[in-house]
Write a protein that holds these residues in place. Structure first.
Motif, PDB file in Angstrom:
ATOM      1  N   GLY A  87      -0.960 -10.408  -8.788  1.00 29.65           N
ATOM      2  CA  GLY A  87      -1.895  -9.291  -8.863  1.00 29.65           C
ATOM      3  C   GLY A  87      -2.061  -8.588  -7.524  1.00 29.65           C
ATOM      4  N   ILE A  88      -1.358  -9.036  -6.501  1.00 29.97           N
ATOM      5  CA  ILE A  88      -1.493  -8.458  -5.168  1.00 29.97           C
ATOM      6  C   ILE A  88      -0.766  -7.128  -5.110  1.00 29.97           C
ATOM      7  CG2 ILE A  88      -0.909  -8.742  -2.718  1.00 29.97           C
ATOM      8  CD1 ILE A  88      -1.243 -11.781  -3.186  1.00 29.97           C
ATOM      9  N   ARG A  89      -1.479  -6.103  -4.650  1.00 30.86           N
ATOM     10  CA  ARG A  89      -0.906  -4.779  -4.437  1.00 30.86           C
ATOM     11  C   ARG A  89      -0.860  -4.530  -2.941  1.00 30.86           C
ATOM     12  NH1 ARG A  89      -1.442  -6.060  -9.677  1.00 30.86           N
ATOM     13  NH2 ARG A  89      -1.058  -4.328 -11.065  1.00 30.86           N
ATOM     14  N   LEU A  90       0.339  -4.247  -2.435  1.00 35.44           N
ATOM     15  CA  LEU A  90       0.536  -3.934  -1.022  1.00 35.44           C
ATOM     16  C   LEU A  90       0.741  -2.440  -0.898  1.00 35.44           C
ATOM     17  CD1 LEU A  90       3.022  -6.841  -0.293  1.00 35.44           C
ATOM     18  CD2 LEU A  90       0.599  -6.761   0.306  1.00 35.44           C
ATOM     19  N   GLY A  91       0.040  -1.804   0.032  1.00 32.05           N
ATOM     20  CA  GLY A  91       0.127  -0.360   0.195  1.00 32.05           C
ATOM     21  C   GLY A  91       1.281   0.054   1.087  1.00 32.05           C
ATOM     22  N   THR A  92       1.874   1.195   0.768  1.00 32.48           N
ATOM     23  CA  THR A  92       2.949   1.775   1.563  1.00 32.48           C
ATOM     24  C   THR A  92       2.799   3.289   1.588  1.00 32.48           C
ATOM     25  OG1 THR A  92       5.353   1.942   1.856  1.00 32.48           O
ATOM     26  CG2 THR A  92       4.551   1.971  -0.396  1.00 32.48           C
ATOM     27  N   GLN A  93       3.409   3.917   2.569  1.00 31.27           N
ATOM     28  CA  GLN A  93       3.424   5.376   2.629  1.00 31.27           C
ATOM     29  C   GLN A  93       4.633   5.941   1.893  1.00 31.27           C
ATOM     30  OE1 GLN A  93       0.843   7.235   3.911  1.00 31.27           O
ATOM     31  NE2 GLN A  93      -0.046   5.198   3.981  1.00 31.27           N
ATOM     32  N   ASP A  94       5.652   5.108   1.614  1.00 32.63           N
ATOM     33  CA  ASP A  94       6.879   5.603   0.990  1.00 32.63           C
ATOM     34  C   ASP A  94       7.489   4.522   0.108  1.00 32.63           C
ATOM     35  OD1 ASP A  94       9.374   6.688   0.328  1.00 32.63           O
ATOM     36  OD2 ASP A  94       9.689   7.520   2.336  1.00 32.63           O
TER      37      ASP A  94
END
Length: 144
Positions: A87-94
């Motif tokens: 369930g872990i969501r990791l944020g990215t710019q691209d």
């Protein structure tokens, strides 16, 4: 009223004021800590924040993206199984660039999904088969 509804109503009526102020660590069960550490640091680019003895010959390892407050604990599985949807969501710019990069180094990544009103994202699995998600974050405008 169902018993679940009565229970939830009771819980709300008994609400207390806690001092919880942050989300600190999310644990992911891993069978081989060295292999997991290599994936999270060398493939995903996280930094190792903690690596200490834990229990009988085990280690407690925490990793996180640079600058993040919340860490991921690469925890001994104990009674938990590996290969879970974290369930872990990791944020990215691209998301597209990250998906290509991760695929190029042999990571187990899925196609990018796009739904109206939802940021582009894709899922991937660590060496233990635990699923994580990479979600594109909107650039924030800090100019005023």
């Amino acid at each position: 009223m169902t018993s679940m509804a009565r229970r939830n109503k009771t819980i709300v009526q008994q609400r207390t004021r806690t001092h919880i102020s942050s989300l600190t660590t999310v644990a992911v069960p891993v069978a081989d800590p060295e292999r997991a550490l290599g994936f999270y640091v060398d493939v995903l680019g996280m930094e190792k924040r903690r690596d200490i003895p834990f229990g009988q010959g085990a280690r407690w390892i925490e990793v996180a993206p640079a600058g993040a407050n919340t860490t991921i604990a690469l925890a001994p599985p104990g009674d938990n199984r590996t290969g879970v949807d974290t369930g872990i969501r990791l944020g990215t710019q691209d998301s597209e660039a990250d998906q290509k990069e991760l695929r190029a180094v042999g990571a187990d990544v899925d196609e990018i999904v796009r739904f109206p009103g939802v940021p582009p994202m894709f899922s991937l699995r660590d060496p233990d088969g635990n699923t994580l998600y990479i979600v594109e974050q909107e650039a924030t405008n800090t100019a005023r």
